[in-house]
Design a protein around this motif. Structure first.
Motif, PDB file in Angstrom:
ATOM      1  N   GLY A   1       0.838  -1.185   0.000  1.00 42.87           N
ATOM      2  CA  GLY A   1       0.000   0.000   0.000  1.00 42.87           C
ATOM      3  C   GLY A   1       0.875   1.237   0.000  1.00 42.87           C
ATOM      4  N   SER A   2       0.260   2.403  -0.049  1.00 39.33           N
ATOM      5  CA  SER A   2       1.028   3.646  -0.150  1.00 39.33           C
ATOM      6  C   SER A   2       1.947   3.838   1.044  1.00 39.33           C
ATOM      7  CB  SER A   2       0.083   4.843  -0.278  1.00 39.33           C
ATOM      8  OG  SER A   2      -0.793   4.920   0.842  1.00 39.33           O
ATOM      9  N   LEU A   3       1.524   3.359   2.226  1.00 36.39           N
ATOM     10  CA  LEU A   3       2.354   3.507   3.420  1.00 36.39           C
ATOM     11  C   LEU A   3       3.694   2.807   3.264  1.00 36.39           C
ATOM     12  CD1 LEU A   3       2.321   4.587   6.388  1.00 36.39           C
ATOM     13  CD2 LEU A   3       1.562   2.317   7.059  1.00 36.39           C
ATOM     14  N   GLY A   4       3.697   1.693   2.531  1.00 35.54           N
ATOM     15  CA  GLY A   4       4.925   0.935   2.359  1.00 35.54           C
ATOM     16  C   GLY A   4       5.677   1.245   1.084  1.00 35.54           C
ATOM     17  N   ILE A   5       5.127   2.140   0.258  1.00 34.84           N
ATOM     18  CA  ILE A   5       5.756   2.460  -1.024  1.00 34.84           C
ATOM     19  C   ILE A   5       6.509   3.785  -0.962  1.00 34.84           C
ATOM     20  CG2 ILE A   5       5.315   3.027  -3.431  1.00 34.84           C
ATOM     21  CD1 ILE A   5       2.941   1.147  -3.353  1.00 34.84           C
TER      22      ILE A   5
END
Length: 428
Positions: A87-91
């Motif tokens: 997800g965006s948090l991990g990207i």
């Protein structure tokens, strides 16, 4: 006199379930974690397993090296990671050139795995259970947590986030210890891979529950990412028959309509400026275009805004009818310049007690679109973290196919070497 002892890679002292920090006091050795402080058996600091972890040092700099993991503390279970959705948090931390890493960190939060050890006081889990990991861990003692609204907990911890120090390590490693209360057993019908979609689905269920949907309501969803498509899926599964989705990417709109996530789609145009005098007229035109396409001259009953951009938030407000509802999904809508209209506006962040509802929805709903279609790309092994992140940041791959959810699959037979044989553990 207390003395701090660091194990594993000395350049990565962030603490939680993986024992990189131990404390000795009065000749006793303790395991320090975010959730427990329990004496290690016999005070032997060597007792533990060596695992492999993908550690972020800076933008585009992910390194694989070993760390140690101990037995789970009280009320925790140990999980061998099998699948991690991006997800965006991990990207974003991997790709932003201005990423500031206060300490080398392990990200990854949409994870599933298999229980390999059960800590003291844990009930309802046993070795071999397939589980989904709820990355957000509330304090469970503040007033909001006691009300069941742990999405607004005053002191939450989020696995795989760099927003706290020491960092709460994520799932880009072979195993983790996690509070059992924040884990959910997966029924046989839900694979470990599909289980990695439970987090965005739970977020969508929480957003839907905050709205007052009726089956006859007209619904507009702005943003055809995994979150937006999950919101669309949840609305359809709840009986909604009139769902329209809007995005600036034609391939995502085509995907949504072709696979039953929306009845209609609209491609949004890019805004020509950031000044308010440019944005508001543009947002109004986009909203009018959507209402004309759907033949809803007074606007939509409910609008879900899933992108977090200012101009799309403005368009969402213009697209709702007077007395309608606008749900801002996520926490990216602070400090936005928004038009003043007679609509109910509500923001949501994360989810609250929605994981079990997401599991039930997948196993029981006959209306739910096929969520397996959301997983468009798969990568294998911790060494693929950086290529997987780079793929997840794209809108289409080298073949021109749409990119939505990227999942990293971990081999349970690689990445962990037990230093001592422990009869209570099984890696399957």
């Amino acid at each position: 006199m207390s003395q701090q002892i660091c194990q594993g890679n000395p350049s990565s002292p962030n603490r939680d379930d993986v024992t990189s920090t131990l404390t000795t006091d009065n000749n006793k050795v303790y395991q320090t974690s975010s959730f427990s402080m329990a004496p290690l058996v016999g005070g032997d600091i060597r007792r533990g397993a060596e695992i492999q972890a993908a550690v972020l040092h800076s933008c585009n700099d992910a390194r694989i090296y070993p760390r140690l993991i101990t037995l789970p503390g009280p009320n925790e279970i140990q999980i061998t990671i099998r699948a991690v959705g991006l997800g965006s948090l991990g990207i974003e931390p991997y790709l932003k050139e201005n990423t500031r890493v206060s300490e080398p960190s392990t990200l990854g939060h949409q994870a599933t795995g298999v229980v390999t050890c059960v800590g003291d006081g844990v009930e309802g889990f046993q070795i071999g259970d397939a589980v989904a990991i709820e990355a957000g861990v509330p304090c469970r003692v503040c007033a909001k947590c006691r009300e069941g609204r742990y999405d607004v907990c005053r002191d939450p911890k989020l696995r795989g986030s760099m927003k706290s120090y020491p960092a709460f390590r994520g799932a880009f490693q072979a195993s983790i210890n996690h509070p059992a209360a924040s884990c959910h057993k997966l029924p046989a019908k839900i694979s470990l891979e599909i289980g990695s979609l439970l987090e965005p689905l739970a977020v969508a269920i929480h957003a839907k529950d905050e709205a007052h949907l009726e089956p006859t309501d007209s619904i507009l969803i702005i943003g055809a990412s995994t979150i937006g498509l999950s919101c669309a899926a949840v609305c359809i599964a709840s009986g909604s028959k009139d769902v329209m989705i809007a995005d600036n990417l034609k391939n995502r709109i085509g995907f949504a309509v072709d696979h039953g996530f929306a009845k209609d789609g609209m491609t949004m145009l890019p805004c020509g400026g950031t000044a308010l005098r440019d944005q508001l007229p543009f947002a109004r035109r986009m909203a009018e275009r959507a209402t004309q396409l759907k033949r809803e001259p007074t606007g939509f009953n409910v609008v879900f805004e899933c992108t977090g951009t200012e101009v799309n938030a403005q368009a969402a407000i213009y697209a709702a009818r007077e007395g309608g509802e606008v749900i801002f999904v996520g926490n990216n809508h602070h400090k936005k310049r928004l038009p003043n209209r007679l609509v109910a506006m509500l923001g949501t962040f994360g989810q609250a007690s929605s994981y079990e509802a997401a599991i039930d929805l997948i196993t029981c709903s006959e209306r739910l679109p096929d969520l397996r279609k959301l997983i468009t790309h798969r990568h294998h092994g911790l060494a693929s973290v950086l290529p997987a992140v780079q793929m997840a940041a794209k809108t289409k791959d080298e073949k021109g196919s749409v990119v939505l959810k990227v999942v990293i699959i971990l081999d349970p037979n690689k990445g962990t070497r037990w230093r001592h044989r422990m009869s209570t553990l099984s890696l399957g």
